[in-house]
Write a protein that holds these residues in place. Sequence first.
Motif, mmCIF file in Angstrom:
data_model
loop_
_atom_site.group_PDB
_atom_site.id
_atom_site.type_symbol
_atom_site.label_atom_id
_atom_site.label_comp_id
_atom_site.label_asym_id
_atom_site.label_seq_id
_atom_site.Cartn_x
_atom_site.Cartn_y
_atom_site.Cartn_z
ATOM 1 N N PHE A 71 0.842 -1.189 0.000
ATOM 2 C CA PHE A 71 0.000 0.000 0.000
ATOM 3 C C PHE A 71 0.879 1.242 0.000
ATOM 4 N N HIS A 72 0.299 2.372 -0.320
ATOM 5 C CA HIS A 72 0.975 3.676 -0.282
ATOM 6 C C HIS A 72 2.307 3.644 -1.043
ATOM 7 N N GLN A 73 2.219 3.277 -2.306
ATOM 8 C CA GLN A 73 3.377 3.237 -3.214
ATOM 9 C C GLN A 73 4.499 2.347 -2.694
ATOM 10 N N GLY A 74 4.143 1.225 -2.092
ATOM 11 C CA GLY A 74 5.130 0.250 -1.637
ATOM 12 C C GLY A 74 5.770 0.548 -0.302
ATOM 13 N N GLN A 75 5.310 1.570 0.408
ATOM 14 C CA GLN A 75 5.910 1.896 1.706
ATOM 15 C C GLN A 75 5.397 1.006 2.832
ATOM 16 N N ILE A 76 4.180 0.491 2.709
ATOM 17 C CA ILE A 76 3.607 -0.377 3.726
ATOM 18 C C ILE A 76 3.231 -1.703 3.061
ATOM 19 N N ILE A 77 3.634 -2.795 3.695
ATOM 20 C CA ILE A 77 3.361 -4.124 3.146
ATOM 21 C C ILE A 77 2.704 -4.971 4.230
ATOM 22 N N VAL A 78 1.664 -5.709 3.855
ATOM 23 C CA VAL A 78 0.965 -6.607 4.762
ATOM 24 C C VAL A 78 1.139 -8.029 4.230
ATOM 25 N N ARG A 79 1.471 -8.968 5.136
ATOM 26 C CA ARG A 79 1.757 -10.344 4.737
ATOM 27 C C ARG A 79 0.960 -11.330 5.594
ATOM 28 N N ALA A 80 0.703 -12.511 5.029
ATOM 29 C CA ALA A 80 0.099 -13.623 5.762
ATOM 30 C C ALA A 80 0.647 -14.913 5.177
ATOM 31 N N GLY A 81 0.823 -15.928 6.034
ATOM 32 C CA GLY A 81 1.374 -17.178 5.548
ATOM 33 C C GLY A 81 0.897 -18.373 6.349
ATOM 34 N N PHE A 82 1.119 -19.543 5.771
ATOM 35 C CA PHE A 82 0.768 -20.811 6.388
ATOM 36 C C PHE A 82 1.925 -21.775 6.170
ATOM 37 N N ARG A 83 2.278 -22.523 7.213
ATOM 38 C CA ARG A 83 3.406 -23.445 7.120
ATOM 39 C C ARG A 83 3.047 -24.761 7.796
ATOM 40 N N LEU A 84 3.199 -25.861 7.080
ATOM 41 C CA LEU A 84 2.983 -27.207 7.590
ATOM 42 C C LEU A 84 4.317 -27.932 7.531
ATOM 43 N N GLU A 85 4.823 -28.337 8.698
ATOM 44 C CA GLU A 85 6.136 -28.968 8.766
ATOM 45 C C GLU A 85 6.016 -30.449 9.072
ATOM 46 N N ASN A 86 6.341 -31.275 8.122
ATOM 47 C CA ASN A 86 6.495 -32.712 8.267
ATOM 48 C C ASN A 86 5.346 -33.409 8.990
ATOM 49 N N LEU A 87 4.177 -32.895 8.947
ATOM 50 C CA LEU A 87 2.983 -33.489 9.539
ATOM 51 C C LEU A 87 3.114 -33.790 11.033
ATOM 52 N N ALA A 88 4.319 -34.027 11.540
ATOM 53 C CA ALA A 88 4.517 -34.338 12.953
ATOM 54 C C ALA A 88 4.912 -33.116 13.767
ATOM 55 N N TYR A 89 5.522 -32.129 13.135
ATOM 56 C CA TYR A 89 6.006 -30.957 13.864
ATOM 57 C C TYR A 89 4.934 -29.903 14.067
ATOM 58 N N GLY A 90 3.867 -29.950 13.315
ATOM 59 C CA GLY A 90 2.788 -29.003 13.491
ATOM 60 C C GLY A 90 2.703 -27.978 12.378
ATOM 61 N N THR A 91 1.812 -27.022 12.590
ATOM 62 C CA THR A 91 1.584 -25.980 11.602
ATOM 63 C C THR A 91 1.683 -24.613 12.264
ATOM 64 N N ASN A 92 1.958 -23.606 11.453
ATOM 65 C CA ASN A 92 2.030 -22.223 11.909
ATOM 66 C C ASN A 92 1.229 -21.335 10.979
ATOM 67 N N ILE A 93 0.593 -20.333 11.557
ATOM 68 C CA ILE A 93 -0.006 -19.251 10.787
ATOM 69 C C ILE A 93 0.777 -17.995 11.127
#
Length: 82
Positions: free
Chosen positions: A20-42
């Motif tokens: 936003f605002h000509q690239g000065q502000i950035i918003v991110r979101a992600g999801f990570r699943l690690e090896n089915l046994a280690y769990g997930t992160n948001i």
Amino acid sequence: MELFFKSNQIDVKTGIERSFHQGQIIVRAGFRLENLAYGTNITVGSGFYPKPNFRVDYAFVFPIGNVLETYGSHRVGVVYNF
């Protein structure tokens, strides 16, 4: 998006980003699943570019599943290019 397959290990990482605002502000979101046994992160976060050579990043990582008794972690990064 990133997929990783090795022996009995499966890792999945995906995310989105919007500026936003000509690239000065950035918003991110992600999801990570690690090896089915280690769990997930948001992950949710943002970045701020007050000057072209200076950046401040923030992320909140919230574990889902196998990690008990935690409310997530905060990560802050500062980058200065000279």
